[in-house]
Write a protein that holds these residues in place. Structure first.
Motif, mmCIF file in Angstrom:
data_model
loop_
_atom_site.group_PDB
_atom_site.id
_atom_site.type_symbol
_atom_site.label_atom_id
_atom_site.label_comp_id
_atom_site.label_asym_id
_atom_site.label_seq_id
_atom_site.Cartn_x
_atom_site.Cartn_y
_atom_site.Cartn_z
ATOM 1 N N PRO A 2 54.646 35.868 41.312
ATOM 2 C CA PRO A 2 55.457 34.987 42.147
ATOM 3 C C PRO A 2 54.716 34.414 43.349
ATOM 4 O O PRO A 2 55.308 33.693 44.151
ATOM 5 N N ASP A 3 53.413 34.744 43.485
ATOM 6 C CA ASP A 3 52.667 34.398 44.690
ATOM 7 C C ASP A 3 51.432 33.567 44.343
ATOM 8 O O ASP A 3 51.243 33.160 43.207
ATOM 9 N N GLU A 4 50.557 33.369 45.327
ATOM 10 C CA GLU A 4 49.474 32.399 45.196
ATOM 11 C C GLU A 4 48.243 32.915 44.478
ATOM 12 O O GLU A 4 47.337 32.130 44.156
ATOM 13 N N GLY A 5 48.138 34.202 44.228
ATOM 14 C CA GLY A 5 46.983 34.726 43.507
ATOM 15 C C GLY A 5 47.006 34.338 42.043
ATOM 16 O O GLY A 5 48.038 33.935 41.493
ATOM 17 N N ASN A 6 45.851 34.452 41.385
ATOM 18 C CA ASN A 6 45.739 34.223 39.946
ATOM 19 C C ASN A 6 45.596 35.561 39.226
ATOM 20 O O ASN A 6 45.019 36.502 39.770
ATOM 21 N N VAL A 7 46.094 35.633 38.010
ATOM 22 C CA VAL A 7 45.926 36.809 37.169
ATOM 23 C C VAL A 7 45.163 36.378 35.930
ATOM 24 O O VAL A 7 45.620 35.496 35.191
ATOM 25 N N ARG A 8 44.015 36.992 35.671
ATOM 26 C CA ARG A 8 43.141 36.515 34.602
ATOM 27 C C ARG A 8 42.393 37.692 33.968
ATOM 28 O O ARG A 8 41.979 38.627 34.645
ATOM 29 N N GLY A 9 42.243 37.616 32.652
ATOM 30 C CA GLY A 9 41.447 38.608 31.953
ATOM 31 C C GLY A 9 42.153 39.945 31.836
ATOM 32 O O GLY A 9 41.646 40.966 32.292
ATOM 33 N N VAL A 10 43.346 39.939 31.198
ATOM 34 C CA VAL A 10 44.168 41.143 31.097
ATOM 35 C C VAL A 10 44.322 41.523 29.628
ATOM 36 O O VAL A 10 44.552 40.660 28.774
ATOM 37 N N VAL A 11 44.220 42.810 29.338
ATOM 38 C CA VAL A 11 44.393 43.322 27.975
ATOM 39 C C VAL A 11 45.463 44.408 27.978
ATOM 40 O O VAL A 11 45.404 45.346 28.775
ATOM 41 N N PHE A 12 46.455 44.245 27.098
ATOM 42 C CA PHE A 12 47.380 45.315 26.730
ATOM 43 C C PHE A 12 47.086 45.632 25.263
ATOM 44 O O PHE A 12 47.275 44.770 24.400
#
Length: 467
Positions: free
Chosen positions: A292-302
């Motif tokens: 919900p905020d300004e950061g980025n989320v990248r390169g995630v594995v489940f």
């Protein structure tokens, strides 16, 4: 394309390794009983503990760490204890620290165990740290199915900017608020930790790496009312940068909220996070990225996850979504970052609600691969259904009414659903719908996708539209 056609190999530990599995055993013990601790369950013992810690810290060094020994067979009533570098704070078997109810025993830290800028700190032993959560609650809310907290309630451990940190085998019980909060820490190993909080106490997260780097969490068993393991980047510590290179594996989780999660607080980038070989026995969302905020989320594995996700009472966030990737602004003027490069592979479980990949026009989700998902959708609770949870947001409806598709994709680009299987439990409520529903999506592919609609005489299996 990101990751090409192959799955990622097991994730290596990036850069510098976390704290060593077997650090040099300390040769010097500082027994808290020798510094005035009683362990009688009544007398406040944190001042005696602090004297032992301070004496040990004066002798400790990288070449020769020392141990602060908490002997077993006793219960120690404590407030805040400030730990230091090159210490092994060791809880012997059957030793128990339990939280004082007096706010004056904590100072400004509001936590039982704290440390700032410690290097080579270790928490070890098979003893217990007991938060006595009920002592910090006012009453039980029957409608919300949760305890209502008092104004003051401590966390059990808050460790700031620590390096080469190891936490082994300790048991945390009944946290009144977050259990283990790691703030800006580097090179961390959390191994074999047990957390048994009450499922009806709000905000008692399990483990929260916040602005941390190079963290390994393994072989932990966690039961808690809020998120079990959640990677964050909170606004209060924004100057500490993002969270990067986090590896969570071989854990068993049970929670009223998300089992494995990134967010909700995401004011800095969160990258290179792997969750694998975990069992989520109970949750409201199994695998979650909430941006919900300004950061980025990248390169995630489940990867290699087994789960169950269900509805809970109204105040609890989450509405039984099997998997939830959302980029929804916190407020109308929030600039939201982007979720990208996500792999979800070999995930099996049952849920009362959708696999949801939902960006917004302001923040589209991109490069998501779901490979070999085998999911069953059914209803087994009596809570109201056909709703998604967008909280926390004032820019969009907090709760969004929507029929339950098995997979629902919206405002996303480059999404692949490969060899995914959809099953429906019986009986199917009328609110269950398509196997795959997509809106305003580009480059969506679904090779090997199998599954019909919940009501094939009424709905098509796959519906793709451009809004």
């Amino acid at each position: 394309a990101w990751l090409g056609a192959a799955l990622l190999p097991p994730m290596p530990l990036f850069g510098k390794q976390p704290a060593a599995d077997s650090p040099a055993p300390p040769r010097i013990n500082y027994n808290v009983l020798d510094y005035g601790a009683t362990g009688d369950g009544t007398t406040p013992d944190h001042a005696a503990f602090q004297r032992a810690v301070d004496a040990a810290a004066a002798d400790a060094s990288a070449e020769q760490p020392v141990r602060v020994l908490v002997p077993g067979g006793r219960r120690y009533r404590v407030g805040r204890i400030a730990l230091a570098s090159h210490l092994d704070f060791h809880l012997a078997a059957d030793a128990e620290l339990f939280a004082s109810e007096d706010p004056a025993d904590y100072g400004d830290e509001r936590a039982l165990l704290t440390a700032r800028d410690a290097v080579g700190l270790r928490l070890s032993g098979t003893g217990r740290i007991n938060g006595h959560a009920r002592d910090f609650m006012t009453h039980y809310d029957e409608a919300g199915e949760w305890w209502v907290p008092r104004e003051f309630r401590p966390r059990l451990a808050v460790l700031h900017r620590c390096q080469d940190l190891a936490i082994n085998d300790v048991t945390f019980l009944d946290a009144p608020q977050w259990t283990l909060h790691l703030v800006g820490c580097r090179n961390v190993l959390v191994d074999g930790v047990t957390i048994r909080n009450q499922l009806d106490v709000p905000n008692c997260d399990g483990i929260d790496p916040d602005h941390c780097r190079h963290v390994e969490i393994r072989r932990c068993h966690i039961e808690c009312g809020d998120d079990a393991i959640v990677v964050k980047a909170t606004r209060a510590y924004a100057e500490l940068g993002g969270s990067h290179h986090i590896h969570v594996h071989d854990c068993v989780l049970e929670t009223q909220d998300s089992g494995l999660k990134i967010g909700t607080e995401t004011v800095r980038d969160i990258t290179d996070v792997t969750f694998e070989r975990c069992e989520i026995r109970r949750s409201c969302r199994a695998c979650t990225i909430q941006l919900p905020d300004e950061g980025n989320v990248r390169g995630v594995v489940f990867r290699d996850i087994m789960f169950e996700a269900s509805y809970h009472a109204a105040p609890w966030w989450g509405r039984g979504e099997a998997i939830s990737l959302t980029a929804i602004p916190r407020a109308p003027d929030t600039r939201v970052g982007q979720i990208s490069e996500v792999l979800i592979a070999n995930v099996r479980g049952r849920a009362e609600n959708s696999v949801r990949i939902s960006g917004t026009p302001e923040s589209r989700i991109s490069q998501v691969r779901c490979v070999d998902l085998d999911l069953t959708f059914e209803r087994w609770t009596n809570y109201p259904g056909a709703v998604w949870d967008n909280r926390p947001t004032t820019a969009y409806p907090a709760l969004e009414s929507h029929a339950t598709a098995a997979f629902h994709v919206r405002y996303a680009d480059h999404v692949e659903l490969r060899d995914c299987r959809v099953r429906w439990g019986k009986p199917c409520p009328d609110s269950f719908g398509h196997a795959l529903e997509a809106h305003d999506v580009t480059h969506l592919t679904y090779p090997g996708f199998t599954g019909e609609a919940a009501h094939p005489d009424r709905d098509a299996a796959i519906v793709i539209s451009v809004d």
